[in-house]
Write a protein that holds these residues in place. Sequence first.
Motif, PDB file in Angstrom:
ATOM      1  N   SER A  54       0.834  -1.209   0.000  1.00 47.71           N
ATOM      2  CA  SER A  54       0.000   0.000   0.000  1.00 47.71           C
ATOM      3  C   SER A  54       0.868   1.258   0.000  1.00 47.71           C
ATOM      4  CB  SER A  54      -0.951   0.000   1.198  1.00 47.71           C
ATOM      5  OG  SER A  54      -0.217  -0.100   2.400  1.00 47.71           O
ATOM      6  N   ASP A  55       1.952   1.268   0.794  1.00 50.99           N
ATOM      7  CA  ASP A  55       2.873   2.410   0.795  1.00 50.99           C
ATOM      8  C   ASP A  55       3.579   2.532  -0.548  1.00 50.99           C
ATOM      9  OD1 ASP A  55       2.195   2.945   3.391  1.00 50.99           O
ATOM     10  OD2 ASP A  55       4.135   2.368   4.251  1.00 50.99           O
ATOM     11  N   ALA A  70       2.501   1.660  -3.472  1.00 49.47           N
ATOM     12  CA  ALA A  70       1.573   2.208  -4.462  1.00 49.47           C
ATOM     13  C   ALA A  70       1.413   3.718  -4.294  1.00 49.47           C
ATOM     14  CB  ALA A  70       0.221   1.509  -4.353  1.00 49.47           C
ATOM     15  N   LYS A  71       1.346   4.171  -3.049  1.00 45.10           N
ATOM     16  CA  LYS A  71       1.151   5.599  -2.781  1.00 45.10           C
ATOM     17  C   LYS A  71       2.389   6.428  -3.087  1.00 45.10           C
ATOM     18  CE  LYS A  71      -2.023   4.627   1.004  1.00 45.10           C
ATOM     19  NZ  LYS A  71      -2.111   4.565   2.470  1.00 45.10           N
ATOM     20  N   LYS A  72       3.566   5.855  -2.843  1.00 41.75           N
ATOM     21  CA  LYS A  72       4.819   6.620  -2.934  1.00 41.75           C
ATOM     22  C   LYS A  72       5.765   6.031  -3.973  1.00 41.75           C
ATOM     23  CE  LYS A  72       4.467   7.462   2.018  1.00 41.75           C
ATOM     24  NZ  LYS A  72       5.056   7.131   3.317  1.00 41.75           N
ATOM     25  N   PHE A  73       5.200   5.511  -5.056  1.00 42.77           N
ATOM     26  CA  PHE A  73       6.014   4.841  -6.074  1.00 42.77           C
ATOM     27  C   PHE A  73       7.181   5.713  -6.536  1.00 42.77           C
ATOM     28  CE2 PHE A  73       6.950   4.090 -10.583  1.00 42.77           C
ATOM     29  CZ  PHE A  73       7.425   2.788 -10.495  1.00 42.77           C
ATOM     30  N   GLY A  74       6.910   6.969  -6.860  1.00 43.48           N
ATOM     31  CA  GLY A  74       7.957   7.867  -7.358  1.00 43.48           C
ATOM     32  C   GLY A  74       9.103   8.018  -6.376  1.00 43.48           C
ATOM     33  N   LEU A  95       6.026  -5.884   0.263  1.00 43.61           N
ATOM     34  CA  LEU A  95       5.323  -6.827   1.133  1.00 43.61           C
ATOM     35  C   LEU A  95       3.822  -6.829   0.871  1.00 43.61           C
ATOM     36  CD1 LEU A  95       7.002  -5.836   4.517  1.00 43.61           C
ATOM     37  CD2 LEU A  95       7.593  -7.783   3.070  1.00 43.61           C
ATOM     38  N   LYS A  96       3.247  -8.006   0.867  1.00 48.80           N
ATOM     39  CA  LYS A  96       1.792  -8.174   0.812  1.00 48.80           C
ATOM     40  C   LYS A  96       1.459  -9.182   1.904  1.00 48.80           C
ATOM     41  CE  LYS A  96      -2.179  -7.991  -1.595  1.00 48.80           C
ATOM     42  NZ  LYS A  96      -2.813  -6.956  -2.301  1.00 48.80           N
ATOM     43  N   ASN A  97       0.638  -8.801   2.859  1.00 56.23           N
ATOM     44  CA  ASN A  97       0.322  -9.649   4.007  1.00 56.23           C
ATOM     45  C   ASN A  97       1.590 -10.114   4.728  1.00 56.23           C
ATOM     46  OD1 ASN A  97      -2.467  -9.481   3.469  1.00 56.23           O
ATOM     47  ND2 ASN A  97      -2.278 -11.105   1.953  1.00 56.23           N
ATOM     48  N   ASN A  98       2.519  -9.183   4.887  1.00 54.63           N
ATOM     49  CA  ASN A  98       3.801  -9.420   5.577  1.00 54.63           C
ATOM     50  C   ASN A  98       4.685 -10.462   4.914  1.00 54.63           C
ATOM     51  OD1 ASN A  98       3.481  -7.478   7.605  1.00 54.63           O
ATOM     52  ND2 ASN A  98       2.166  -8.854   8.776  1.00 54.63           N
TER      53      ASN A  98
END
Length: 94
Positions: free
Chosen positions: A12-13, A15-19, A36-39
């Motif tokens: 999620s991070d 995706a938000k802060k790709f750049g 990470l996805k589901n740790n």
Amino acid sequence: MSYATNELIPSSDFAKKFGSYLGQIREHTVEKLAILKNNKVEAVLVSKDKYEKMLEALKSVEANEMIKSIHAGLEDAKSGRVQPIEKLWSELDS
């Protein structure tokens, strides 16, 4: 493979802060980023240069394995550890 704390990124991070993360890779602030996805690590981001070096290293390893296999086959042929192809076909037909 092990990762430093700053190399582990929740998806999620990411995706938000790709750049921002892409900039870290480009500027070599970090060598790699584990997404990470589901740790669990689902993907690893590395620079284009690092990726190309990894591919070249893999090609070299694969070429060396092929050369070893060819040498082993030639040694088998020299030592008489071979069978005519007809025998193989007849065994497969049985």
